[in-house]
Design a protein around this motif. Structure first.
Motif, PDB file in Angstrom:
ATOM      1  N   MET A  59       0.822  -1.223   0.000  1.00  0.00           N
ATOM      2  CA  MET A  59       0.000   0.000   0.000  1.00  0.00           C
ATOM      3  C   MET A  59       0.846   1.260   0.000  1.00  0.00           C
ATOM      4  N   THR A  60       2.128   1.106   0.318  1.00  0.00           N
ATOM      5  CA  THR A  60       2.955   2.297   0.462  1.00  0.00           C
ATOM      6  C   THR A  60       3.025   3.123  -0.814  1.00  0.00           C
ATOM      7  N   GLY A  61       3.334   2.411  -1.904  1.00  0.00           N
ATOM      8  CA  GLY A  61       3.718   3.133  -3.100  1.00  0.00           C
ATOM      9  C   GLY A  61       2.636   3.966  -3.737  1.00  0.00           C
ATOM     10  N   GLU A  62       1.707   3.322  -4.343  1.00  0.00           N
ATOM     11  CA  GLU A  62       0.806   3.961  -5.288  1.00  0.00           C
ATOM     12  C   GLU A  62      -0.159   4.942  -4.613  1.00  0.00           C
ATOM     13  N   ILE A  63      -0.397   6.045  -5.272  1.00  0.00           N
ATOM     14  CA  ILE A  63      -1.376   7.011  -4.772  1.00  0.00           C
ATOM     15  C   ILE A  63      -2.642   6.886  -5.605  1.00  0.00           C
ATOM     16  N   THR A  64      -3.709   6.494  -4.944  1.00  0.00           N
ATOM     17  CA  THR A  64      -4.977   6.292  -5.641  1.00  0.00           C
ATOM     18  C   THR A  64      -5.981   7.372  -5.239  1.00  0.00           C
ATOM     19  N   LEU A  65      -7.030   7.500  -6.042  1.00  0.00           N
ATOM     20  CA  LEU A  65      -8.085   8.449  -5.704  1.00  0.00           C
ATOM     21  C   LEU A  65      -8.679   8.112  -4.340  1.00  0.00           C
ATOM     22  N   GLU A  66      -8.820   6.819  -4.061  1.00  0.00           N
ATOM     23  CA  GLU A  66      -9.401   6.400  -2.788  1.00  0.00           C
ATOM     24  C   GLU A  66      -8.567   6.889  -1.601  1.00  0.00           C
ATOM     25  N   ARG A  67      -7.252   6.803  -1.723  1.00  0.00           N
ATOM     26  CA  ARG A  67      -6.390   7.264  -0.622  1.00  0.00           C
ATOM     27  C   ARG A  67      -6.471   8.778  -0.480  1.00  0.00           C
ATOM     28  N   ILE A  68      -6.601   9.464  -1.590  1.00  0.00           N
ATOM     29  CA  ILE A  68      -6.709  10.927  -1.537  1.00  0.00           C
ATOM     30  C   ILE A  68      -8.042  11.344  -0.910  1.00  0.00           C
ATOM     31  N   LEU A  69      -9.108  10.652  -1.268  1.00  0.00           N
ATOM     32  CA  LEU A  69     -10.409  10.923  -0.635  1.00  0.00           C
ATOM     33  C   LEU A  69     -10.303  10.753   0.878  1.00  0.00           C
ATOM     34  N   ALA A  70      -9.659   9.663   1.285  1.00  0.00           N
ATOM     35  CA  ALA A  70      -9.537   9.371   2.720  1.00  0.00           C
ATOM     36  C   ALA A  70      -8.709  10.449   3.423  1.00  0.00           C
ATOM     37  N   LEU A  71      -7.631  10.880   2.785  1.00  0.00           N
ATOM     38  CA  LEU A  71      -6.787  11.927   3.361  1.00  0.00           C
ATOM     39  C   LEU A  71      -7.558  13.229   3.541  1.00  0.00           C
TER      40      LEU A  71
ATOM     41  N   LEU B 108      -4.842  23.474  -3.367  1.00  0.00           N
ATOM     42  CA  LEU B 108      -3.880  22.996  -4.373  1.00  0.00           C
ATOM     43  C   LEU B 108      -2.833  22.183  -3.634  1.00  0.00           C
ATOM     44  N   ASP B 109      -2.894  20.882  -3.776  1.00  0.00           N
ATOM     45  CA  ASP B 109      -2.088  20.001  -2.941  1.00  0.00           C
ATOM     46  C   ASP B 109      -1.032  19.229  -3.733  1.00  0.00           C
ATOM     47  N   ALA B 110       0.092  18.994  -3.060  1.00  0.00           N
ATOM     48  CA  ALA B 110       1.026  17.949  -3.489  1.00  0.00           C
ATOM     49  C   ALA B 110       1.089  16.962  -2.336  1.00  0.00           C
ATOM     50  N   VAL B 111       0.733  15.718  -2.612  1.00  0.00           N
ATOM     51  CA  VAL B 111       0.723  14.697  -1.559  1.00  0.00           C
ATOM     52  C   VAL B 111       1.781  13.645  -1.871  1.00  0.00           C
ATOM     53  N   ARG B 112       2.327  13.082  -0.804  1.00  0.00           N
ATOM     54  CA  ARG B 112       3.392  12.100  -0.974  1.00  0.00           C
ATOM     55  C   ARG B 112       3.108  10.909  -0.070  1.00  0.00           C
ATOM     56  N   ALA B 113       3.415   9.709  -0.549  1.00  0.00           N
ATOM     57  CA  ALA B 113       3.279   8.516   0.280  1.00  0.00           C
ATOM     58  C   ALA B 113       4.393   8.535   1.320  1.00  0.00           C
ATOM     59  N   ALA B 114       3.992   8.360   2.590  1.00  0.00           N
ATOM     60  CA  ALA B 114       4.961   8.325   3.695  1.00  0.00           C
ATOM     61  C   ALA B 114       4.573   7.126   4.549  1.00  0.00           C
ATOM     62  N   GLY B 115       5.233   6.011   4.310  1.00  0.00           N
ATOM     63  CA  GLY B 115       4.817   4.770   4.940  1.00  0.00           C
ATOM     64  C   GLY B 115       3.433   4.410   4.423  1.00  0.00           C
ATOM     65  N   ASN B 116       2.542   4.073   5.320  1.00  0.00           N
ATOM     66  CA  ASN B 116       1.179   3.732   4.904  1.00  0.00           C
ATOM     67  C   ASN B 116       0.299   4.956   4.703  1.00  0.00           C
ATOM     68  N   ASP B 117       0.798   6.107   5.110  1.00  0.00           N
ATOM     69  CA  ASP B 117       0.003   7.323   5.026  1.00  0.00           C
ATOM     70  C   ASP B 117       0.341   8.145   3.792  1.00  0.00           C
ATOM     71  N   LEU B 118      -0.571   9.043   3.504  1.00  0.00           N
ATOM     72  CA  LEU B 118      -0.252  10.133   2.582  1.00  0.00           C
ATOM     73  C   LEU B 118      -0.078  11.386   3.435  1.00  0.00           C
ATOM     74  N   LYS B 119       0.911  12.195   3.059  1.00  0.00           N
ATOM     75  CA  LYS B 119       1.119  13.462   3.766  1.00  0.00           C
ATOM     76  C   LYS B 119       1.157  14.590   2.733  1.00  0.00           C
ATOM     77  N   PHE B 120       0.899  15.779   3.228  1.00  0.00           N
ATOM     78  CA  PHE B 120       0.973  16.940   2.346  1.00  0.00           C
ATOM     79  C   PHE B 120       2.416  17.454   2.262  1.00  0.00           C
ATOM     80  N   ALA B 121       2.960  17.459   1.064  1.00  0.00           N
ATOM     81  CA  ALA B 121       4.206  18.181   0.820  1.00  0.00           C
ATOM     82  C   ALA B 121       3.862  19.651   0.600  1.00  0.00           C
ATOM     83  N   GLN B 122       2.696  19.894   0.065  1.00  0.00           N
ATOM     84  CA  GLN B 122       2.238  21.261  -0.177  1.00  0.00           C
ATOM     85  C   GLN B 122       0.723  21.343  -0.078  1.00  0.00           C
ATOM     86  N   ARG B 123       0.259  22.350   0.584  1.00  0.00           N
ATOM     87  CA  ARG B 123      -1.169  22.695   0.554  1.00  0.00           C
ATOM     88  C   ARG B 123      -1.272  24.208   0.430  1.00  0.00           C
TER      89      ARG B 123
END
Lengths: 157, 157, 157
Positions: free
Chosen positions: C1-13, C125-140
């Motif tokens: 789950m770490t790698g890929e960024i999906t719409l579902e993970r972004i919705l959850a974030l 306007l976000d840039a999100v990055r996978a950080a372990g199992n989470d997504l974090k904001f590099a930019q908001r």
């Protein structure tokens, strides 16, 4: 598809629920709930203070069916309409066959003269359970942000 | 990816559509539609009564291109801006390569002095079709809740 | 789950982020960001003009922690509450481990007397990055539609 509760299924459930209400298909509304359920409308203040009562309280699907009947009878002439807009659901706990999630909502009231205003905002605190191919609400606590909630509400939240 | 229509693809389509409008990239807006399509803006009351006409009516993509050109010409000085907020889409019918879905919307108008109000609410009644890797609208009927819709609308809905 | 960024993970974030704020769990808010990040609140007009400054500007997570502390201190007695409603996120670019996405937002303010109004609208306007199992904001970058934004804002956007 029966078992697992996914975000996609929760999105679909939430969307179908408000579609049912905004299409005025209130007779279908109780079917979103399990036979034994908890449906409660309360305010943020009362919720924070731990008051159990609520503005509206039902703990069986049959009570929801009764409520629809009462609404239909009371509803002599409806001068306004409503539009529900849901924010993004957040899954707080997911046990596979039962999940807890929270979904912010906004209800806009559209008056007969065309004027629109914010009727209510708040959050749904839900417990959903897989029931066959469907998800049903075991619990929906509707927490309204404003303490000024119309107790004669002409529609479910 | 061509064939199946999923909730995820519909979410992406809806989000991209309003992003295009709110970014004022109106020239790209007709590309969300098939060449032969139905785009109509109407009111809930007229829709319920079965009136076919609509406030805005287009049945080809070319008519939408013309509409953008007209908006650009008319748009001498824009004093307000708009923000679209979409609720959660509900898939009503999914035939695989074509699906029907409904999405509630809210448009906020932001005046030059900073004041914001609710400009419109309603629901999109869509028929979407897979077209290569994209989804396109075969039909978008915009049903506005209020009967007081500005016919000189400065933006698409 | 770490790698890929999906719409579902972004919705959850996105949903978790506003849930944190609307639950008044501000101390947890900085955890949505990477240690080195960009958080900025600005107006549509200033953003269009390319102004870098912003109403609020932070480029480390520590600055966000400081901001929460300041808000907690300033917040003597809060007469109003807020409700965030998010529209549908649009993924603009997806490089797998980092993605750019845009999400429209609406914030409703609920006054102590129960009256509600639109406090702010805009887009993240976000840039999100996978950080372990989470997504974090590099930019908001929070772009507010109105130029009338309260600089004494009692909550994060």
């Amino acid at each position: 598809m029966t078992g697992e509760i996914t975000l996609e299924r929760i999105l679909a459930l939430q969307a179908a629920y408000i579609r049912c209400i905004d299409h005025d298909e209130l007779e279908a509304w109780p079917d979103f709930f399990l036979d034994d359920c908890l449906y409660k409308v309360t305010t943020a203040e009362n919720y924070r203070l731990g008051y159990q009562s609520g503005i509206i309280y039902a703990d069986t699907k049959n009570m929801l069916i009764d409520r629809v009947a009462a609404l239909r009878q009371a509803n002599v002439y409806e001068k306004q309409s409503y539009r529900h807009i849901l924010g993004l659901p957040s899954i707080v706990k997911n046990g596979g066959a039962e999940a807890e999630c929270e979904t912010p909502f906004l209800v806009v009231r559209i008056m007969h003269d065309g004027q629109s205003d914010i009727f209510a905002t708040g959050v749904y605190l839900d417990a959903v359970r897989a029931a066959g191919n469907d998800l049903k609400f075991a619990q929906r606590i509707v927490v309204c942000d404003s303490s000024r909630v119309d107790t004669l509400m002409a529609l479910p939240l």
